[in-house]
Design a protein around this motif. Structure first.
Motif, short mmCIF file in Angstrom:
data_model
loop_
_atom_site.label_atom_id
_atom_site.label_comp_id
_atom_site.label_asym_id
_atom_site.label_seq_id
_atom_site.Cartn_x
_atom_site.Cartn_y
_atom_site.Cartn_z
N UNK A 3 0.82 -1.21 0.00
CA UNK A 3 0.00 0.00 0.00
C UNK A 3 0.86 1.27 0.00
N UNK A 4 1.96 1.27 0.75
CA UNK A 4 2.84 2.44 0.79
C UNK A 4 3.45 2.68 -0.59
N UNK A 5 3.94 1.63 -1.21
CA UNK A 5 4.52 1.75 -2.55
C UNK A 5 3.49 2.26 -3.55
N UNK A 11 1.40 9.27 -5.97
CA UNK A 11 1.82 10.65 -5.68
C UNK A 11 2.85 11.14 -6.69
N UNK A 12 3.70 10.25 -7.18
CA UNK A 12 4.73 10.64 -8.15
C UNK A 12 4.12 11.02 -9.50
N UNK A 18 5.38 20.64 -6.42
CA UNK A 18 5.26 20.95 -4.99
C UNK A 18 4.27 20.02 -4.30
N UNK A 19 3.15 19.78 -4.97
CA UNK A 19 2.14 18.89 -4.42
C UNK A 19 2.68 17.47 -4.36
N UNK A 20 3.42 17.06 -5.38
CA UNK A 20 4.02 15.73 -5.39
C UNK A 20 4.96 15.56 -4.20
#
Length: 100
Positions: A3-5, A11-12, A18-20
């Motif tokens: 899930x983290x990956x 997100x990438x 900036x948001x990324x």
């Protein structure tokens, strides 16, 4: 892929840099806090910078425990990561996290 990956990968894809950066740091900080609830995670204003950490990990309840500088890397290229490690002070015991 866990899930983290998955969250970092999503997100990438954020078009606004900036948001990324913010989203990735938030995800990593939450994960670090889940792994050690006694840790304090401080996010810096930097991202993927060679000499400045992206985050600082500290343990206020354990004053003898050294803080750790966390460096987030968008590459997983072994040579690039090794080069970064050579440039960072070993005394700081840096932690490089490859996000790719």
């Amino acid at each position: 892929m866990n899930l983290v990956e998955q969250s970092i990968s999503q997100a990438m894809d954020e078009p606004d840099d900036r948001m990324m950066f913010t989203r990735i740091k938030d995800i990593v900080a939450r994960h670090l806090r889940r792994m050690d609830s006694g840790a304090t995670v401080t996010k810096t204003e930097f991202f993927n910078h060679t000499h400045v950490p992206d985050m600082v990990l500290e343990w206020p309840g354990r004053p003898r425990t050294s803080r750790r500088f966390i460096y987030l890397r968008t590459t997983s290229d072994q040579r690039e990561l090794e080069d970064d490690l050579q440039r960072l002070p070993r005394a700081d015991r840096p932690v490089l996290l490859a996000l790719g």
